[in-house]
Design a protein around this motif. Structure first.
Motif, short mmCIF file in Angstrom:
data_model
loop_
_atom_site.label_atom_id
_atom_site.label_comp_id
_atom_site.label_asym_id
_atom_site.label_seq_id
_atom_site.Cartn_x
_atom_site.Cartn_y
_atom_site.Cartn_z
N GLU A 1 26.66 0.03 15.24
CA GLU A 1 27.79 0.96 15.14
C GLU A 1 27.94 1.48 13.71
O GLU A 1 28.17 2.68 13.49
N ALA A 2 27.77 0.61 12.74
CA ALA A 2 27.87 1.03 11.34
C ALA A 2 26.80 2.07 11.01
O ALA A 2 27.07 3.06 10.33
N GLN A 3 25.56 1.86 11.50
CA GLN A 3 24.50 2.83 11.24
C GLN A 3 24.79 4.16 11.94
O GLN A 3 24.54 5.23 11.38
N PHE A 4 25.34 4.12 13.15
CA PHE A 4 25.68 5.34 13.88
C PHE A 4 26.68 6.18 13.08
O PHE A 4 26.46 7.37 12.85
N TYR A 5 27.77 5.56 12.63
CA TYR A 5 28.79 6.31 11.90
C TYR A 5 28.32 6.73 10.51
O TYR A 5 28.69 7.80 10.02
N ASP A 6 27.47 5.91 9.88
CA ASP A 6 26.90 6.30 8.59
C ASP A 6 26.00 7.52 8.76
O ASP A 6 26.03 8.44 7.93
N ALA A 7 25.22 7.55 9.82
CA ALA A 7 24.34 8.70 10.09
C ALA A 7 25.17 9.97 10.32
O ALA A 7 24.80 11.06 9.84
N LEU A 8 26.30 9.85 11.01
CA LEU A 8 27.18 11.00 11.20
C LEU A 8 27.70 11.50 9.85
O LEU A 8 27.68 12.70 9.58
N GLN A 9 28.16 10.57 9.01
CA GLN A 9 28.72 10.91 7.70
C GLN A 9 27.70 11.63 6.81
O GLN A 9 28.07 12.43 5.97
N HIS A 10 26.42 11.31 7.00
CA HIS A 10 25.37 11.90 6.15
C HIS A 10 24.57 13.00 6.84
O HIS A 10 23.66 13.56 6.25
N GLY A 11 24.89 13.27 8.11
CA GLY A 11 24.14 14.28 8.84
C GLY A 11 22.67 13.94 8.98
O GLY A 11 21.81 14.81 8.96
N ASP A 12 22.35 12.65 9.14
CA ASP A 12 20.98 12.16 9.18
C ASP A 12 20.53 11.96 10.63
O ASP A 12 20.81 10.92 11.25
N ILE A 13 19.86 12.95 11.19
CA ILE A 13 19.48 12.91 12.60
C ILE A 13 18.51 11.78 12.92
O ILE A 13 18.63 11.13 13.96
N ASP A 14 17.56 11.49 12.03
CA ASP A 14 16.61 10.42 12.31
C ASP A 14 17.30 9.05 12.32
O ASP A 14 17.04 8.22 13.19
N LYS A 15 18.19 8.83 11.37
CA LYS A 15 18.93 7.57 11.33
C LYS A 15 19.84 7.45 12.56
O LYS A 15 19.97 6.38 13.14
N LEU A 16 20.43 8.56 12.96
CA LEU A 16 21.30 8.55 14.14
C LEU A 16 20.51 8.24 15.40
O LEU A 16 20.90 7.41 16.22
N MET A 17 19.36 8.88 15.56
CA MET A 17 18.57 8.66 16.78
C MET A 17 17.97 7.26 16.82
O MET A 17 17.70 6.73 17.90
N ALA A 18 17.80 6.62 15.66
CA ALA A 18 17.23 5.27 15.61
C ALA A 18 18.17 4.22 16.21
O ALA A 18 17.72 3.14 16.56
N VAL A 19 19.46 4.53 16.35
CA VAL A 19 20.37 3.55 16.94
C VAL A 19 20.31 3.55 18.46
O VAL A 19 20.77 2.61 19.11
N TRP A 20 19.73 4.60 19.05
CA TRP A 20 19.71 4.72 20.50
C TRP A 20 18.58 3.89 21.11
O TRP A 20 17.50 3.77 20.55
N ALA A 21 18.84 3.36 22.30
CA ALA A 21 17.82 2.62 23.04
C ALA A 21 16.72 3.57 23.50
O ALA A 21 16.96 4.76 23.68
N GLU A 22 15.53 3.02 23.65
CA GLU A 22 14.41 3.81 24.17
C GLU A 22 14.46 3.74 25.70
O GLU A 22 13.70 3.01 26.33
N ASP A 23 15.37 4.50 26.27
CA ASP A 23 15.59 4.50 27.71
C ASP A 23 15.89 5.92 28.13
O ASP A 23 16.65 6.62 27.46
N GLU A 24 15.31 6.37 29.22
CA GLU A 24 15.51 7.76 29.64
C GLU A 24 16.92 8.03 30.13
O GLU A 24 17.34 9.19 30.23
N ASP A 25 17.71 7.01 30.41
CA ASP A 25 19.06 7.21 30.93
C ASP A 25 20.17 7.00 29.91
O ASP A 25 21.33 6.79 30.29
N ILE A 26 19.85 7.01 28.60
CA ILE A 26 20.93 6.93 27.61
C ILE A 26 21.82 8.16 27.77
O ILE A 26 21.37 9.23 28.18
N VAL A 27 23.12 7.99 27.47
CA VAL A 27 24.10 9.03 27.76
C VAL A 27 25.03 9.23 26.57
O VAL A 27 25.47 8.27 25.94
#
Length: 146
Positions: free
Chosen positions: A16-42
């Motif tokens: 969660e901390a990495q997700f919000y930090d990525a938002l604060q910095h506009g860092d798309i790669d850091k933001l996407m790295a928090v997501w699971a590798e699953d086709e059904d993420i929402v």
């Protein structure tokens, strides 16, 4: 797809901390790295459609970041955690710069995490616009709701 960060996301709070930090910095790669590798993420943004899969989620955040980083701060986190899953209910404080000057808004969000071989990853972020009434916790409800 970008590589996972070297750091292991050892807990739902780390993710969660990495997700919000990525938002604060506009860092798309850091933001996407928090997501699971699953086709059904929402992901559901306030007032938006349900985005399913990494491609749709990435495109939506890239469009959001085109206007710059998102100044959002998680507050009043409520956690329900088990051995391999966690649900966090969060009140997000969003700071916006408008033509009339700086403004603040609240968003009520639910973040869902699962434990994977790569550490804890997000599988769902669902955010809804909040009003001052929505951000108040209601806790002493009658035992029977129906």
């Amino acid at each position: 797809m970008p590589k996972r960060p070297a750091a292991l996301l050892a807990s739902p709070d780390d993710t969660e901390a990495q997700f919000y930090d990525a938002l604060q910095h506009g860092d798309i790669d850091k933001l996407m790295a928090v997501w699971a590798e699953d086709e059904d993420i929402v992901c559901v943004h306030p007032g938006g459609p349900r985005l399913v899969g990494a491609g749709a989620i990435r495109a939506a955040f890239e469009a959001l970041f085109a206007a710059g980083p998102v100044r959002v701060e998680p507050q009043r986190v409520r956690r329900v955690e088990a051995l391999s899953s966690a649900v966090h209910s969060v009140v997000e404080l969003v700071r916006l710069q408008t033509a009339d000057g700086p403004r603040e808004a609240h968003v009520v969000a639910t973040n869902v995490y699962i434990k994977t071989p790569h550490g804890w990853r997000m599988v769902c972020h669902h955010a809804s616009p909040g009003t001052s009434r929505d951000i108040e916790d209601v806790t002493d409800l009658p035992a029977m709701l129906h």
